[in-house]
Scaffold this motif. Structure first.
Motif: not given
Ligand code: WTA
Length: 647
Positions: A385, A387, A409-410, A413-414, A498, A513, A524
């Motif tokens: 979600g 960093p 650490d995955t 994004q949506t 990102d 972002r 977000r």
């Molecule tokens: C951020 C959530 C760093 C990133 C699954 C992305 C992360 C946005 C990471 C998407 C991570 C998600 N490390 N940043 N492991 N995972 N992000 O759409 O900025 O709610 O573009 O999806 O979360 O958020 P979303």
């Protein structure tokens, strides 16, 4: 040099995928990508197996994204029916309620299948057919999964709206996709409090644009008093007497599965559309690979089903894989700050997946609340979600996981459907704060502002050069917006929004972002949405919103507000403005800071210079950069002085 953490030996010994197996998968993609993708699809049961995998062009003149197009399958059958032959009595869902004194529920695959079939029959009786949109506004309870899977059975497109969104935000999402039916509960529990979901639905449906809703199905859950409308039907009444079997029709691989609204840098939230075959292949493959899934695992992802993580890694990925998935209605701090670990011990959780913001909030309370629990069942930890700062990573590893569990650490994004960059836990060394390396078949690159691909160790904007099966297919109802948003900044490439750094080992470090999206506790929030809520207040002339570092949330919301002339700022007005944002969007979008701005820094052509506002909010006034294009430089010095005077 950052520290490296190889997979802990005990974990590596039993891991399903080791480094050389992972290497072979990468080689397979390089040598025969079509073969690789078709092979991957075999993990699902297809009514008609696909004979082709990828058919994609990111180019504007011939834009299309299609996967497994001639295949047909039913998502619900893949998540339920196919497991009945092999493991009907295995627990599919463990439900842990908000109140630990209430009983937990265990629902077997057989029982879940029966409940989903009843709901599919009930939806049919209510007139829902393939292609109809159904909005869910529910707590984190098994019925949310039941309704999602029932929709998937019929080919109805679900749109789950997070229960923390306000009636206005819900109304906008119902109106945008013209939902025919809404499913909600009387109320949901969060930390001992009741969230009035049904009342919010009533209010949402009084807004113009929501007239398409014919029926509201209400689950009795919290027992709070609710108003009753002609269109309302009790959940228990609509399923009563419905058969607990249902013949599911196969869907085409590219038939829509769900819409999920997400904030972007401009305008209203976008309806991200995911389809059937590719999405399920990618959700189930990554869930299996990244969590090193074993038959006896008890898997717990703490995300709400209102977010994409809840779709792919609470419901679809785990159930497609026949896993036991835990759903928790509550919060990490109720009744006390040990709750997560008490739940882990109570249910013997082996795989645990949460957000960095939760880890930071728990870390702040010290080690004792963790150490008084056993956690011996845990064998892998994950984050998603936002960093994760290395200190939080180290604490998670050492204190929560007793230095025994790898951390994945995955990054995703949506829009990506499921994870794209993450360590494979038995195969890749972790580095705290890095999402590490792309999965097989994922091709990230870093580009400069002009779109030139950068090599080696560098900073840049993160793009994806090619498609993967779980990629979103379009913005619901607005295909042009899809292309404009993601494929026009760097033509022919998918732009993630990102920024990232790549180190000498090729590891990716997501820096956050680079567009006008704020990542608040992993959620977000579009700056434009918050600004539009603020200027909706009659006292406000103008507003500009930026993200600023926040100890727990990662980023907080910093709002600059200019009042109409003649209106004096005061504390009561500040509260009203924050309330206005909560009203329009929901509590998650409440500004953390609100600074009165006599004027906003603008270029001579009238464009707000957000870069400067960001630096002021970060308390870095010595890094404002080039201010020569400012129409009125005195505006900035006054904002800096006010910022510094802030208590
Ligand atoms: C951020 C959530 C760093 C990133 C699954 C992305 C992360 C946005 C990471 C998407 C991570 C998600 N490390 N940043 N492991 N995972 N992000 O759409 O900025 O709610 O573009 O999806 O979360 O958020 P979303």
């Amino acid at each position: 040099m950052s520290k490296r953490y190889p997979p802990p030996a005990r974990f590596a010994d039993q891991a399903s995928t080791n480094a050389s197996q992972l290497q072979s998968a990468h080689e397979r993609v390089a040598n025969d990508s079509e073969g690789h993708w078709l092979e991957l699809a075999k993990r699902l049961d297809w009514a008609h197996p696909p004979t082709r995998a990828k058919d994609v062009s990111f180019h504007r003149d011939d834009f299309h994204i299609r996967w497994y197009e001639d295949g047909a399958l039913n998502v619900s059958v893949n998540c339920l029916d196919r497991h009945l032959a092999t493991q009907p009595d295995k627990t599919a869902i463990i439900f842990e309620p908000d109140d630990p004194n209430r009983p937990a529920r265990r629902i077997s695959y057989r029982e879940l299948h029966a409940e989903v079939c009843q709901m599919a029959n009930a939806l049919t009786a209510l007139g829902v057919v393939k292609g109809d949109r159904v909005t869910l506004y529910l707590p984190m309870i098994p019925e949310a999964a039941v309704v999602m899977l029932a929709c998937a059975r019929l080919g109805a497109i679900h749109s789950v709206v997070f229960g923390g969104f306000s009636p206005d935000a819900l109304a906008g999402r119902i109106a945008d996709c013209e939902s025919k039916l809404v499913i909600t509960a009387d109320g949901g529990f969060r930390g001992g409090k009741v969230i009035p979901l049904k009342a919010n639905v009533d209010e949402a449906l009084s807004r113009p644009g929501t007239e398409t809703v014919q029926t509201v199905v209400v689950l009795k859950h919290a027992g709070n008093t609710i108003a009753w409308q002609d269109r309302d039907r009790w959940y228990h009444d609509v399923v009563a007497g419905q058969p607990d079997t249902h013949m599911a029709a196969p869907m085409q691989a590219e038939d829509p599965l769900f819409i999920l609204y997400t904030s972007g840098s401009t305008g209203k939230p976008k309806g991200v559309l995911h389809t059937t075959g590719g999405y399920l292949v990618w959700a189930s493959y990554t869930h299996d690979l990244l969590f090193d899934l074993k038959p006896n695992d008890v898997y717990w992802c703490t995300a709400d089903v209102g977010w994409v993580t809840g779709h792919s890694y609470v419901v679809y990925g785990p159930l497609a894989n026949g896993a036991t998935t835990l759903m928790f209605e509550g919060v990490p701090s109720y009744p006390d700050i040990s709750r997560f670990w008490q739940v882990v011990d109570r249910h013997g959780v082996t795989l645990f997946y949460t957000a960095p913001t939760a880890i930071r909030a728990l870390m702040r309370e010290g080690d004792a609340p963790v150490l008084k629990t056993s956690r011996q069942s845990l064998r892998l930890l994950g984050t998603v979600g936002e960093p994760i700062n290395p200190e939080a990573w180290e604490w998670y590893y050492r204190v929560v996981g007793d230095s025994r569990c790898p951390i994945i650490d995955t990054w995703w994004q949506t829009e990506t459907g499921a994870a794209l960059i993450s360590p494979v836990p038995g195969a890749v060394d972790a580095k705290p704060g890095s999402a590490t390396l792309p999965l097989p078949g994922v091709f990230p690159a870093l580009v400069d502002a002009q779109g030139a691909i950068l090599d080696g160790a560098t900073d840049g904007n993160l793009v994806l050069l090619d498609s993967w099966p779980g990629q979103m297919r379009t913005v619901y109802g607005d295909p042009q917006r899809f292309i404009d948003t993601y494929f026009s900044t760097y033509p022919g490439r998918y732009f993630t929004g990102d920024g990232a750094r790549r180190d000498a080992d090729g590891y990716y470090w997501i820096t956050g972002r680079v567009d006008d999206v704020i990542n608040v506790s992993g959620h977000r929030i579009g700056t434009a949405e918050v600004e539009s809520a603020l200027v909706g207040h009659p006292a406000v002339a103008e507003a500009a919103v930026v993200g600023a570092p926040h100890d727990i949330k990662g980023q907080g919301i910093y709002a600059y507000v200019t009042l109409k002339s003649g209106i004096e700022p005061n504390e009561a007005l500040r509260k009203q403005l924050v309330a206005q944002v909560r009203h329009d969007i929901g509590p998650i979008a409440s500004p953390d800071w609100l600074q009165w701005a006599p004027g906003l820094p603008k270029t001579r052509s009238g464009k707000i210079m957000r870069r400067i506002l960001r630096k002021i909010a970060e308390d870095a006034p010595d890094q404002l950069g080039d201010t020569s294009t400012l129409a009125d430089p005195t505006v900035v010095s006054s904002l800096v002085t006010e910022r510094l005077n802030r208590a």
